[in-house]
Design an enzyme around this catalytic site. Structure first.
Site, PDB file in Angstrom:
ATOM      1  CG  ASN A   1      34.072  49.253  45.735  1.00 45.02           C
ATOM      2  OD1 ASN A   1      33.512  48.608  44.417  1.00 45.02           O
ATOM      3  ND2 ASN A   1      35.084  48.363  46.315  1.00 45.02           N
ATOM      4  CB  ALA A   2      33.442  46.475  50.773  1.00 45.01           C
TER       5      ALA A   2
ATOM      6  CB  SER B   1      25.526  44.877  40.269  1.00 51.85           C
ATOM      7  OG  SER B   1      25.775  44.029  39.265  1.00 51.85           O
TER       8      SER B   1
ATOM      9  CE1 TYR C   1      27.566  40.824  43.838  1.00 51.56           C
ATOM     10  CE2 TYR C   1      26.159  41.015  41.682  1.00 51.56           C
ATOM     11  CZ  TYR C   1      27.352  41.352  42.475  1.00 51.56           C
ATOM     12  OH  TYR C   1      27.919  42.507  42.427  1.00 51.56           O
TER      13      TYR C   1
HETATM   14  N1  LIG Z   1      33.212  42.743  38.927  1.00 54.33           N
HETATM   15  C1  LIG Z   1      32.146  42.752  38.696  1.00 54.33           C
HETATM   16  O1  LIG Z   1      31.761  42.275  37.508  1.00 54.33           O
HETATM   17  C2  LIG Z   1      31.181  43.617  39.279  1.00 54.33           C
HETATM   18  C3  LIG Z   1      29.831  43.899  38.670  1.00 54.33           C
HETATM   19  C4  LIG Z   1      29.010  44.772  39.247  1.00 54.33           C
HETATM   20  C5  LIG Z   1      29.287  45.070  40.404  1.00 54.33           C
HETATM   21  N2  LIG Z   1      30.170  44.621  41.269  1.00 54.33           N
HETATM   22  C6  LIG Z   1      30.557  45.359  42.573  1.00 54.33           C
HETATM   23  O2  LIG Z   1      31.597  45.961  42.638  1.00 54.33           O
HETATM   24  C7  LIG Z   1      32.007  46.051  44.079  1.00 54.33           C
HETATM   25  C8  LIG Z   1      33.522  45.531  43.981  1.00 54.33           C
HETATM   26  O3  LIG Z   1      33.870  44.348  43.714  1.00 54.33           O
HETATM   27  P1  LIG Z   1      35.031  43.938  42.613  1.00 54.33           P
HETATM   28  O4  LIG Z   1      34.392  43.193  41.550  1.00 54.33           O
HETATM   29  O5  LIG Z   1      36.138  44.816  42.516  1.00 54.33           O
HETATM   30  O6  LIG Z   1      35.477  42.491  43.372  1.00 54.33           O
HETATM   31  P2  LIG Z   1      36.825  42.158  44.570  1.00 54.33           P
HETATM   32  O7  LIG Z   1      38.178  42.379  43.568  1.00 54.33           O
HETATM   33  O8  LIG Z   1      36.301  40.834  45.304  1.00 54.33           O
HETATM   34  O9  LIG Z   1      36.649  43.327  45.577  1.00 54.33           O
HETATM   35  C9  LIG Z   1      35.808  43.400  46.666  1.00 54.33           C
HETATM   36  C10 LIG Z   1      36.348  44.333  47.637  1.00 54.33           C
HETATM   37  O10 LIG Z   1      35.688  44.024  48.827  1.00 54.33           O
HETATM   38  C11 LIG Z   1      36.355  43.836  49.963  1.00 54.33           C
HETATM   39  N3  LIG Z   1      35.325  43.494  51.131  1.00 54.33           N
HETATM   40  C12 LIG Z   1      34.597  42.095  50.792  1.00 54.33           C
HETATM   41  N4  LIG Z   1      33.980  41.804  52.203  1.00 54.33           N
HETATM   42  C13 LIG Z   1      34.483  43.038  52.878  1.00 54.33           C
HETATM   43  C14 LIG Z   1      34.051  43.154  54.165  1.00 54.33           C
HETATM   44  N5  LIG Z   1      33.311  42.408  54.911  1.00 54.33           N
HETATM   45  N6  LIG Z   1      34.729  44.230  54.899  1.00 54.33           N
HETATM   46  C15 LIG Z   1      35.552  45.117  54.076  1.00 54.33           C
HETATM   47  N7  LIG Z   1      35.802  44.845  52.980  1.00 54.33           N
HETATM   48  C16 LIG Z   1      35.210  43.952  52.186  1.00 54.33           C
HETATM   49  C17 LIG Z   1      37.414  43.223  49.474  1.00 54.33           C
HETATM   50  O11 LIG Z   1      38.550  43.314  50.483  1.00 54.33           O
HETATM   51  P3  LIG Z   1      38.763  42.274  51.482  1.00 54.33           P
HETATM   52  O12 LIG Z   1      38.488  40.897  51.089  1.00 54.33           O
HETATM   53  O13 LIG Z   1      40.422  42.556  51.989  1.00 54.33           O
HETATM   54  O14 LIG Z   1      37.892  42.531  52.706  1.00 54.33           O
HETATM   55  C18 LIG Z   1      37.850  43.836  48.327  1.00 54.33           C
HETATM   56  O15 LIG Z   1      38.621  44.708  48.533  1.00 54.33           O
HETATM   57  C19 LIG Z   1      31.199  44.935  44.833  1.00 54.33           C
HETATM   58  O16 LIG Z   1      30.455  45.687  45.720  1.00 54.33           O
HETATM   59  C20 LIG Z   1      30.546  44.367  43.694  1.00 54.33           C
HETATM   60  O17 LIG Z   1      29.330  43.583  44.143  1.00 54.33           O
HETATM   61  C21 LIG Z   1      31.382  44.085  40.564  1.00 54.33           C
END
Ligand SMILES: NC(=O)c1ccc[n+]([C@@H]2O[C@H](COP(=O)([O-])OP(=O)(O)OC[C@H]3O[C@@H](n4cnc5c(N)ncnc54)[C@H](OP(=O)(O)O)[C@@H]3O)[C@@H](O)[C@H]2O)c1
Ligand SMILES: *[C@@H]1O[C@H](CO)[C@@H](O)[C@H](O)[C@H]1NC(C)=O
Ligand SMILES: CC(=O)N[C@H]1CO[C@H](CO)[C@@H](O)[C@@H]1O
Length: 349
Positions: free
Chosen positions: A133-134, A185, A198
């Protein structure tokens, strides 16, 4: 025209016609029946299952951890921010997880990804689900980027950061007849302005796991999540900015999201976990994004036009603002954002 290609071409067109005219009308009622009456009886029991979640320190990964915990699963939580992970671990134990392992790691590093998986298996003795998921985000027009090399990070984290843990987890998932869940996504299936990098990273993920499904699908179930906008640190505005630095920019967020609704993360994760336990191939939520994919497939020019119109910029006193953002501001529709987005606190470590 190369004549030796003709039979194949005819065959492909006939197949497409048969799929539309025969397969879909016959299979849709069967699928609906299976979804309503068969799958609920075969929902996976998660008690005692071992689930590794990457990106568990905030947003979707954090909430998924809580919902797995409520079902009694043991968790391994991976992300870079250790203090944030510890906070999530404590809350997951409160919600019913029997045991939680915290493993700070950067998933874009192959060695750290390998260790996260191996230490999870060493600790719990097995692995049942990997939730890749990261991810990181970026929203800016390509021609406004000032540091292009900074954007390789999107591929490193979103694509390779899913593939590395998957590679090391696969033997363990085969052994447990487990599941692989990846968070792509809706942007991976529909072209959206300002999201070229992205979108490309999410499309790469989507294609990779669809291909992997054709290779290992009978042994390891693969569920691909394709969420639309939901509340998280990403939708608070965190991402790689056009200068290449990671920062929170609410204005860039407003320019991207515009009049699109932002869903609640709990609601997404409820639907996602349900789909995972059912063994669904895809989970798309909010459901408004499902017809969008059909339009993208049948009439891509319509979506292209919509995207161009909504992101058409006008220069105002506050700078260059896309139409969607100007509508958002004029209508006050921002009040409909989930409350968490209006006080954008990002966890520090
Ligand atoms: N929110 C939306 O609207 C949306 C929509 C579609 C898809 N998504 C996808 O959902 C997933 C989760 O994102 P989110 O929306 O929940 O955003 P978020 O709150 O920013 O969470 C992202 C997570 O990924 C971790 N991460 C980032 N870079 C990393 C790395 N290099 N190594 C390990 N962990 C890492 C972050 O933790 P640390 O910074 O502590 O490492 C955090 O726990 C992503 O893949 C995103 O593309 C989100
Ligand atoms: C561009 O970004 C890369 C990667 O983040 C960084 O190493 C480099 O120093 C940046 N270049 C400039 C000119 O800021
Ligand atoms: C802008 C962009 O890269 N759009 C792509 C998003 O992903 C789909 C594939 O799922 C491509 O068809 C689009 O071209």
């Amino acid at each position: 025209m190369e004549f030796f290609l003709l039979p194949h071409s005819v065959l492909m067109h006939v197949t497409a016609a048969l799929v539309i005219l025969v397969y879909i009308p016959l299979s849709v009622p069967v699928k609906l029946f299976v979804r309503a009456f068969v799958k609920p009886l075969r929902k996976e029991d998660l008690r005692g299952k071992v689930v590794l979640i990457t990106g568990a320190s905030s947003g979707i990964g954090e909430e998924l951890a809580y919902q797995y915990a409520k079902e009694g699963a043991c968790l391994a939580l991976v992300a870079r921010r250790e203090q944030a992970l510890k906070g999530v671990a404590a809350a997951a134990l409160d919600r019913g997880a029997p045991d939680v392992l915290v493993f700070p790691a950067d998933v874009s590093d192959p060695e750290q990804s390998r260790r996260a998986v191996e230490e999870t298996v060493a600790h719990f003795g097995k692995l049942n689900h990997l939730v890749a998921n990261a991810g990181i985000w970026s929203s800016c027009s390509f021609d406004q980027v000032t540091n292009i090399t900074a954007f390789t990070k999107l591929m490193d984290v979103n694509f390779w950061g899913s593939v590395y843990p998957t590679y090391h987890a696969l033997p363990h998932l085969k052994a447990s007849k487990g599941k692989l869940i990846v968070c792509s996504s809706a942007a991976g299936t529909v072209a959206t302005s300002r999201m070229a990098f992205y979108n490309a990273s999410k499309a790469a993920q989507l294609r990779f796991y669809e291909t992997l499904r054709t290779e290992v699908g009978s042994e390891v179930g693969i569920t691909i999540l394709t969420p639309g906008y939901v509340e998280s640190e990403i939708t608070k505005g965190k991402g790689i900015q056009k200068t290449g630095e990671v920062a929170v920019d609410e204005d860039a967020r407003d320019a991207q999201i515009g009049v699109f609704p932002v869903g609640r993360v709990e609601a997404l994760c409820e639907v996602a976990l349900d789909g995972i336990r059912n063994g669904d191939w895809y989970v798309t939520w909010p459901s408004m994004y499902r017809p969008l994919q059909l339009i993208a497939c049948l009439a891509p020019e319509v979506l292209d036009w919509m995207s161009r119109t909504m992101y058409k910029e006008a220069t105002t006193t506050q700078g260059r603002r896309p139409l969607g953002q100007r509508i958002l501001e004029a209508t006050g529709a921002k009040r409909l954002y989930p409350p968490s987005l209006l006080q954008p606190r990002i966890k520090t470590d």
